[in-house]
Scaffold this motif. Structure first.
Motif, PDB file in Angstrom:
ATOM      1  N   THR A   1       0.855  -1.190   0.000  1.00 39.02           N
ATOM      2  CA  THR A   1       0.000   0.000   0.000  1.00 39.02           C
ATOM      3  C   THR A   1       0.893   1.243   0.000  1.00 39.02           C
ATOM      4  O   THR A   1       2.107   1.140   0.199  1.00 39.02           O
ATOM      5  CB  THR A   1      -0.904   0.034   1.244  1.00 39.02           C
ATOM      6  N   PRO A   2       0.317   2.431  -0.190  1.00 38.53           N
ATOM      7  CA  PRO A   2       1.137   3.641  -0.118  1.00 38.53           C
ATOM      8  C   PRO A   2       1.844   3.808   1.226  1.00 38.53           C
ATOM      9  O   PRO A   2       2.887   4.467   1.295  1.00 38.53           O
ATOM     10  CB  PRO A   2       0.115   4.762  -0.353  1.00 38.53           C
ATOM     11  N   LYS A   3       1.320   3.195   2.284  1.00 36.01           N
ATOM     12  CA  LYS A   3       1.952   3.308   3.604  1.00 36.01           C
ATOM     13  C   LYS A   3       3.040   2.265   3.827  1.00 36.01           C
ATOM     14  O   LYS A   3       3.981   2.506   4.582  1.00 36.01           O
ATOM     15  CB  LYS A   3       0.888   3.191   4.703  1.00 36.01           C
ATOM     16  N   THR A   4       2.918   1.096   3.186  1.00 35.90           N
ATOM     17  CA  THR A   4       3.890   0.027   3.429  1.00 35.90           C
ATOM     18  C   THR A   4       4.928  -0.097   2.323  1.00 35.90           C
ATOM     19  O   THR A   4       5.981  -0.694   2.533  1.00 35.90           O
ATOM     20  CB  THR A   4       3.184  -1.336   3.562  1.00 35.90           C
ATOM     21  N   GLY A   5       4.646   0.459   1.133  1.00 34.53           N
ATOM     22  CA  GLY A   5       5.585   0.371   0.028  1.00 34.53           C
ATOM     23  C   GLY A   5       6.476   1.594  -0.042  1.00 34.53           C
ATOM     24  O   GLY A   5       6.580   2.380   0.901  1.00 34.53           O
ATOM     25  N   VAL A   6       7.157   1.743  -1.173  1.00 37.84           N
ATOM     26  CA  VAL A   6       8.059   2.871  -1.416  1.00 37.84           C
ATOM     27  C   VAL A   6       7.547   3.640  -2.629  1.00 37.84           C
ATOM     28  O   VAL A   6       7.285   3.051  -3.687  1.00 37.84           O
ATOM     29  CB  VAL A   6       9.507   2.386  -1.667  1.00 37.84           C
ATOM     30  N   LEU A   7       7.415   4.939  -2.487  1.00 35.69           N
ATOM     31  CA  LEU A   7       6.946   5.794  -3.575  1.00 35.69           C
ATOM     32  C   LEU A   7       8.132   6.407  -4.301  1.00 35.69           C
ATOM     33  O   LEU A   7       9.086   6.869  -3.665  1.00 35.69           O
ATOM     34  CB  LEU A   7       6.044   6.906  -3.026  1.00 35.69           C
ATOM     35  N   ASP A   8       8.091   6.380  -5.621  1.00 32.31           N
ATOM     36  CA  ASP A   8       9.096   7.086  -6.412  1.00 32.31           C
ATOM     37  C   ASP A   8       9.032   8.562  -6.046  1.00 32.31           C
ATOM     38  O   ASP A   8       7.966   9.185  -6.119  1.00 32.31           O
ATOM     39  CB  ASP A   8       8.799   6.877  -7.901  1.00 32.31           C
ATOM     40  N   ALA A   9      10.160   9.126  -5.657  1.00 32.09           N
ATOM     41  CA  ALA A   9      10.197  10.508  -5.172  1.00 32.09           C
ATOM     42  C   ALA A   9       9.772  11.515  -6.227  1.00 32.09           C
ATOM     43  O   ALA A   9       9.426  12.652  -5.899  1.00 32.09           O
ATOM     44  CB  ALA A   9      11.602  10.841  -4.670  1.00 32.09           C
TER      45      ALA A   9
ATOM     46  N   SER B   1      -3.846   8.932  -3.288  1.00 33.65           N
ATOM     47  CA  SER B   1      -4.717   9.508  -2.263  1.00 33.65           C
ATOM     48  C   SER B   1      -5.238   8.460  -1.290  1.00 33.65           C
ATOM     49  O   SER B   1      -5.650   8.802  -0.180  1.00 33.65           O
ATOM     50  CB  SER B   1      -5.899  10.219  -2.927  1.00 33.65           C
ATOM     51  N   SER B   2      -5.230   7.175  -1.693  1.00 35.11           N
ATOM     52  CA  SER B   2      -5.768   6.118  -0.855  1.00 35.11           C
ATOM     53  C   SER B   2      -5.343   4.769  -1.415  1.00 35.11           C
ATOM     54  O   SER B   2      -4.782   4.686  -2.519  1.00 35.11           O
ATOM     55  CB  SER B   2      -7.303   6.187  -0.815  1.00 35.11           C
ATOM     56  N   ASP B   3      -5.650   3.695  -0.687  1.00 37.52           N
ATOM     57  CA  ASP B   3      -5.390   2.347  -1.191  1.00 37.52           C
ATOM     58  C   ASP B   3      -6.222   2.058  -2.429  1.00 37.52           C
ATOM     59  O   ASP B   3      -5.827   1.260  -3.287  1.00 37.52           O
ATOM     60  CB  ASP B   3      -5.701   1.299  -0.119  1.00 37.52           C
ATOM     61  N   GLN B   4      -7.399   2.688  -2.527  1.00 37.16           N
ATOM     62  CA  GLN B   4      -8.248   2.478  -3.694  1.00 37.16           C
ATOM     63  C   GLN B   4      -7.691   3.200  -4.917  1.00 37.16           C
ATOM     64  O   GLN B   4      -7.908   2.768  -6.058  1.00 37.16           O
ATOM     65  CB  GLN B   4      -9.677   2.968  -3.416  1.00 37.16           C
ATOM     66  N   ASP B   5      -6.981   4.289  -4.698  1.00 37.10           N
ATOM     67  CA  ASP B   5      -6.323   5.002  -5.791  1.00 37.10           C
ATOM     68  C   ASP B   5      -5.207   4.143  -6.369  1.00 37.10           C
ATOM     69  O   ASP B   5      -5.067   4.029  -7.588  1.00 37.10           O
ATOM     70  CB  ASP B   5      -5.776   6.332  -5.268  1.00 37.10           C
ATOM     71  N   LEU B   6      -4.412   3.501  -5.495  1.00 39.32           N
ATOM     72  CA  LEU B   6      -3.365   2.585  -5.950  1.00 39.32           C
ATOM     73  C   LEU B   6      -2.855   1.744  -4.789  1.00 39.32           C
ATOM     74  O   LEU B   6      -2.401   2.274  -3.769  1.00 39.32           O
ATOM     75  CB  LEU B   6      -2.189   3.352  -6.567  1.00 39.32           C
ATOM     76  N   SER B   7      -2.914   0.445  -4.947  1.00 38.08           N
ATOM     77  CA  SER B   7      -2.285  -0.525  -4.056  1.00 38.08           C
ATOM     78  C   SER B   7      -2.219  -1.838  -4.825  1.00 38.08           C
ATOM     79  O   SER B   7      -2.839  -1.968  -5.882  1.00 38.08           O
ATOM     80  CB  SER B   7      -3.060  -0.695  -2.739  1.00 38.08           C
TER      81      SER B   7
END
Length: 255
Positions: free
Chosen positions: A54-62, A68-74
């Motif tokens: 999820t956006p909280k547990t993964g790494v986002l490309d800087a 905006s949420s897990d429904q937006d992308l996970s």
């Protein structure tokens, strides 16, 4: 290219199915055996735990904005193997499916600008901090392999450009999603050992996975990785996770 009209009910079950606890060092053991097929139909994965990102547990490309949420992308993914190849199954949750920058059927498409899944391989597991320097010599042992939602593909940033359908292949259930109402996409990859510069199954490889997300056409909006260096998650192999392999069972017959 192969598009599978997957049962939306089964996809939703997989998206909320078994979840494995991943060690802090991001090490996974590939499940052996089974009749794995890179056809976008994930029935054979139903008994295998998936890793949730999820956006909280993964790494986002800087360089991209956070979802905006897990429904937006996970997403969730699992790894398996037989004697000849690594298999990767991915179930993506996304509020919009967009593939406007990549032409269906292309094997040299700008995957990063559409909804896509990217696999990153470090076949010699040397953890180089930048696989794209020194003329890309490190890419002989893997690199980046991408499957776009609409079935286009890309391996130009690997040691084996335009090798889709030869050294590796995969499929999505694009038809089911674009013709239905589910916001869940399934992808499946088959990566032969040759894509890692190897002749036989290794004991361990470096591995990473990302999902690129385009919400409104044009350039991508989000890029979510399993793990990695936020500044160069696609080329810093020192921050990849690992996949280990055991010998597949002998004398197993599959229908």
């Amino acid at each position: 290219m192969l598009f599978i009209h997957k049962s939306l009910t089964i996809l939703l079950v997989l998206s909320a199915g078994l979840v494995s606890a991943v060690p802090a060092d991001h090490s996974l053991s590939a499940m052996s055996g089974g009749a794995f097929k890179a056809d976008g139909v994930l029935d054979e994965w139903s008994h295998i735990p998936f890793v949730a990102v999820t956006p909280k547990t993964g790494v986002l490309d800087a360089r991209t904005a956070p979802p905006s949420s897990d429904q937006d992308l996970s997403f969730r993914f699992a790894v398996g193997h037989d004697a000849d190849a690594l298999y990767v199954a991915v179930v993506v949750t996304d509020d919009r499916t967009v593939a406007d920058s990549c032409k269906p059927g292309s094997i040299s498409a700008p995957a990063w600008d559409d909804d896509a899944v990217e696999i990153f391989l470090d076949g010699n597991h040397n953890g180089t901090p930048d696989s794209r320097i020194d003329g890309g010599k490190e890419l002989h042992f893997g690199g980046e392999f991408s499957l776009i939602a609409n079935g286009a593909a890309m391996s130009d940033f690997s040691g084996y450009p335009q090798s889709f359908g030869k050294l590796w292949n995969g499929a999505s259930n694009y038809a089911a999603v674009t013709n239905g109402t589910a916001q869940v996409m399934a992808y499946e990859f088959r990566m032969t050992w040759a894509t890692m510069g190897l002749k036989n199954m290794p004991k361990i490889i470096g591995f990473n996975l990302s999902v690129q997300d385009d919400d409104d056409g044009g350039r991508r909006d989000h890029a979510l990785y399993w793990t990695g260096n936020p500044q160069r998650p696609f080329s810093d192999e020192s921050k990849f996770g690992t996949v280990t392999f055991d010998e597949p069972p002998q004398n197993v017959s599959h229908p």
